[in-house]
Design an enzyme around this catalytic site. Sequence first.
Site, PDB file in Angstrom:
ATOM      1  N   ASN A 136      -9.771  -1.215   2.520  1.00 32.76           N
ATOM      2  CA  ASN A 136      -8.362  -1.024   2.163  1.00 32.76           C
ATOM      3  C   ASN A 136      -8.195  -1.286   0.659  1.00 32.76           C
ATOM      4  O   ASN A 136      -8.380  -2.409   0.205  1.00 32.76           O
ATOM      5  CB  ASN A 136      -7.519  -2.002   2.991  1.00 32.76           C
ATOM      6  CG  ASN A 136      -6.034  -1.875   2.715  1.00 32.76           C
ATOM      7  OD1 ASN A 136      -5.617  -1.217   1.754  1.00 32.76           O
ATOM      8  ND2 ASN A 136      -5.233  -2.509   3.543  1.00 32.76           N
TER       9      ASN A 136
ATOM     10  N   CYS B  54       0.805  -1.219   0.000  1.00 34.64           N
ATOM     11  CA  CYS B  54       0.000   0.000   0.000  1.00 34.64           C
ATOM     12  C   CYS B  54       0.840   1.272   0.000  1.00 34.64           C
ATOM     13  O   CYS B  54       0.291   2.367  -0.101  1.00 34.64           O
ATOM     14  CB  CYS B  54      -0.923  -0.045   1.200  1.00 34.64           C
ATOM     15  SG  CYS B  54      -1.673  -1.668   1.398  1.00 34.64           S
TER      16      CYS B  54
ATOM     17  N   HIS C 190      -2.931   6.269   4.499  1.00 34.11           N
ATOM     18  CA  HIS C 190      -3.403   5.016   3.908  1.00 34.11           C
ATOM     19  C   HIS C 190      -4.570   4.490   4.749  1.00 34.11           C
ATOM     20  O   HIS C 190      -4.510   4.479   5.974  1.00 34.11           O
ATOM     21  CB  HIS C 190      -2.266   4.012   3.871  1.00 34.11           C
ATOM     22  CG  HIS C 190      -2.702   2.631   3.499  1.00 34.11           C
ATOM     23  ND1 HIS C 190      -3.562   2.388   2.448  1.00 34.11           N
ATOM     24  CD2 HIS C 190      -2.433   1.420   4.047  1.00 34.11           C
ATOM     25  CE1 HIS C 190      -3.793   1.099   2.367  1.00 34.11           C
ATOM     26  NE2 HIS C 190      -3.123   0.485   3.326  1.00 34.11           N
TER      27      HIS C 190
HETATM   28  O1  UT7 Z   1      -2.498  -3.947   3.337  1.00 38.13           O
HETATM   29  C1  UT7 Z   1      -2.857  -4.768   4.405  1.00 38.13           C
HETATM   30  C2  UT7 Z   1      -2.555  -4.039   5.635  1.00 38.13           C
HETATM   31  N1  UT7 Z   1      -3.045  -4.767   6.754  1.00 38.13           N
HETATM   32  C3  UT7 Z   1      -3.307  -4.121   7.867  1.00 38.13           C
HETATM   33  O2  UT7 Z   1      -3.160  -2.930   7.963  1.00 38.13           O
HETATM   34  C4  UT7 Z   1      -3.759  -4.957   9.027  1.00 38.13           C
HETATM   35  C5  UT7 Z   1      -3.379  -4.330  10.353  1.00 38.13           C
HETATM   36  N2  UT7 Z   1      -4.038  -5.054  11.424  1.00 38.13           N
HETATM   37  C6  UT7 Z   1      -5.351  -4.865  11.655  1.00 38.13           C
HETATM   38  O3  UT7 Z   1      -5.995  -4.040  11.042  1.00 38.13           O
HETATM   39  C7  UT7 Z   1      -5.987  -5.704  12.735  1.00 38.13           C
HETATM   40  O4  UT7 Z   1      -4.973  -6.478  13.362  1.00 38.13           O
HETATM   41  C8  UT7 Z   1      -7.096  -6.643  12.171  1.00 38.13           C
HETATM   42  C9  UT7 Z   1      -8.308  -5.842  11.794  1.00 38.13           C
HETATM   43  C10 UT7 Z   1      -6.580  -7.429  10.985  1.00 38.13           C
HETATM   44  C11 UT7 Z   1      -7.526  -7.631  13.252  1.00 38.13           C
HETATM   45  O5  UT7 Z   1      -7.945  -6.938  14.415  1.00 38.13           O
HETATM   46  P1  UT7 Z   1      -7.376  -7.377  15.847  1.00 38.13           P
HETATM   47  O6  UT7 Z   1      -8.047  -6.515  16.829  1.00 38.13           O
HETATM   48  O7  UT7 Z   1      -5.876  -7.307  15.778  1.00 38.13           O
HETATM   49  O8  UT7 Z   1      -7.918  -8.832  15.970  1.00 38.13           O
HETATM   50  P2  UT7 Z   1      -7.107 -10.203  16.167  1.00 38.13           P
HETATM   51  O9  UT7 Z   1      -6.293 -10.508  14.950  1.00 38.13           O
HETATM   52  O10 UT7 Z   1      -6.412 -10.153  17.483  1.00 38.13           O
HETATM   53  O11 UT7 Z   1      -8.292 -11.232  16.239  1.00 38.13           O
HETATM   54  C12 UT7 Z   1      -9.213 -11.187  17.303  1.00 38.13           C
HETATM   55  C13 UT7 Z   1     -10.240 -12.294  17.085  1.00 38.13           C
HETATM   56  C14 UT7 Z   1      -9.621 -13.641  16.756  1.00 38.13           C
HETATM   57  O12 UT7 Z   1     -10.367 -14.618  17.431  1.00 38.13           O
HETATM   58  P3  UT7 Z   1      -9.850 -15.264  18.795  1.00 38.13           P
HETATM   59  O13 UT7 Z   1      -8.545 -15.885  18.452  1.00 38.13           O
HETATM   60  O14 UT7 Z   1      -9.719 -14.116  19.754  1.00 38.13           O
HETATM   61  O15 UT7 Z   1     -10.928 -16.224  19.159  1.00 38.13           O
HETATM   62  C15 UT7 Z   1      -9.852 -13.769  15.274  1.00 38.13           C
HETATM   63  O16 UT7 Z   1      -9.944 -15.126  14.870  1.00 38.13           O
HETATM   64  O17 UT7 Z   1     -11.078 -11.962  15.959  1.00 38.13           O
HETATM   65  C16 UT7 Z   1     -11.159 -13.075  15.085  1.00 38.13           C
HETATM   66  N3  UT7 Z   1     -11.396 -12.590  13.728  1.00 38.13           N
HETATM   67  C17 UT7 Z   1     -12.629 -12.309  13.276  1.00 38.13           C
HETATM   68  N4  UT7 Z   1     -13.834 -12.409  13.848  1.00 38.13           N
HETATM   69  C18 UT7 Z   1     -14.900 -12.021  13.107  1.00 38.13           C
HETATM   70  C19 UT7 Z   1     -10.494 -12.319  12.763  1.00 38.13           C
HETATM   71  N5  UT7 Z   1     -11.128 -11.879  11.667  1.00 38.13           N
HETATM   72  C20 UT7 Z   1     -12.448 -11.849  11.951  1.00 38.13           C
HETATM   73  C21 UT7 Z   1     -13.604 -11.489  11.231  1.00 38.13           C
HETATM   74  N6  UT7 Z   1     -14.798 -11.589  11.853  1.00 38.13           N
HETATM   75  N7  UT7 Z   1     -13.545 -11.025   9.966  1.00 38.13           N
END
Ligand code: UT7
Length: 325
Positions: free
Chosen positions: A282, A112, A252
């Site tokens: 995004n 990005c 971004h």
């Molecule tokens: O160009 C790409 C750039 N990428 C980025 O900028 C990503 C940067 N990171 C983020 O934006 C965040 O880390 C995310 C939005 C990707 C994830 O948010 P988070 O608050 O860091 O969540 P997490 O990865 O810690 O996941 C929390 C929970 C997990 O479940 P458990 O293990 O706590 O039971 C995930 O499995 O949320 C779960 N989860 C979802 N639940 C519902 C992950 N994706 C989803 C989803 N819907 N789509």
Amino acid sequence: MAGILGFGGYAPAQVMTNDDWAQLVDTTDEWITTRTGIKRRHIAASDETTLDLAAVAAERALEDAGLSPSDIDEIIVATDTPEVYTPDTASFLQDRLGTPEVPAYDLGGSGCAGFVQAIDVARARIHLHPKRVLVVGVELITRLVSWKDRATAVLFGDAAGAVVMGPDDGKAKVLDVVSGTDGSKTEILTLLVGGTRYPFGPTVAETEEHQHLIMHGQEVFKEAVRRMTQAVRDVLERVGRTAADVALVIPHQANKRIIDAVRRRLEVDEDRVYVNIEEYGNTGSASVPLALWEAKEEGKIAEGDLVVLTAFGAGFHWAAAALQF
Ligand code: UT7
């Protein structure tokens, strides 16, 4: 000296909501909204390709600049989701627009951050030889990543943004650009299959690994906040200004929480940060130029404004540009 002469953007008509995603994977509107700020994303029609998106944004930027394709001396396309594997999307765009047979090349794979890096390259090319450079950021990412992986699929949308740059101030003078790379962090955001290390083949096709975007979400989040904040500070220091002087920061659009964290660290009010992630998600390399175009269209940028663009992406890359309108 280099400046931006015209701005353009484009997002496909078809919109997909969080509730639409909830029909396909185990997710909810509430989770996506609170964790990312995304409500909708635009998805390319089945007969649209990367080139189609890029061409509309480019044509709008040319029109805004009052120029025609015959005025263009160079084309740079930033994308991770090209028209074909080779040659580059810029070659297709040169032919589609009907520009002269000018140098045209992609900045591929820089995630990005690609568009802001491309502004820096264009600026250097203009300093070397006064010329008009078309710079496009485009992504049709929803066609190339898995629709089964809820952790990544819901984050993305398709779009394109473009600027025409030239050897005078134009509508916005490019005061300076900073950028950098930490190549020790390639593994935190990567699509491994398709190159020489992991060539595409029948086994890959069976496991669908070629669509598997590996993303260490929390690490990417932390790096994004740290690097975008520092990049903005660095570019402002280079031009002898502070965050208090900035009329609008255009970051971004990857996650509203990332944007808020950068904003708080820079001590900039909410009304001085442009956010459109709710509508588009995004859109990779298209995110910054699309937001820049939209901010201009909405009258959120006035003459005399200092505007700062900042982005991060797979690599791990970061960049920031200071523009004087
Ligand atoms: O160009 C790409 C750039 N990428 C980025 O900028 C990503 C940067 N990171 C983020 O934006 C965040 O880390 C995310 C939005 C990707 C994830 O948010 P988070 O608050 O860091 O969540 P997490 O990865 O810690 O996941 C929390 C929970 C997990 O479940 P458990 O293990 O706590 O039971 C995930 O499995 O949320 C779960 N989860 C979802 N639940 C519902 C992950 N994706 C989803 C989803 N819907 N789509």
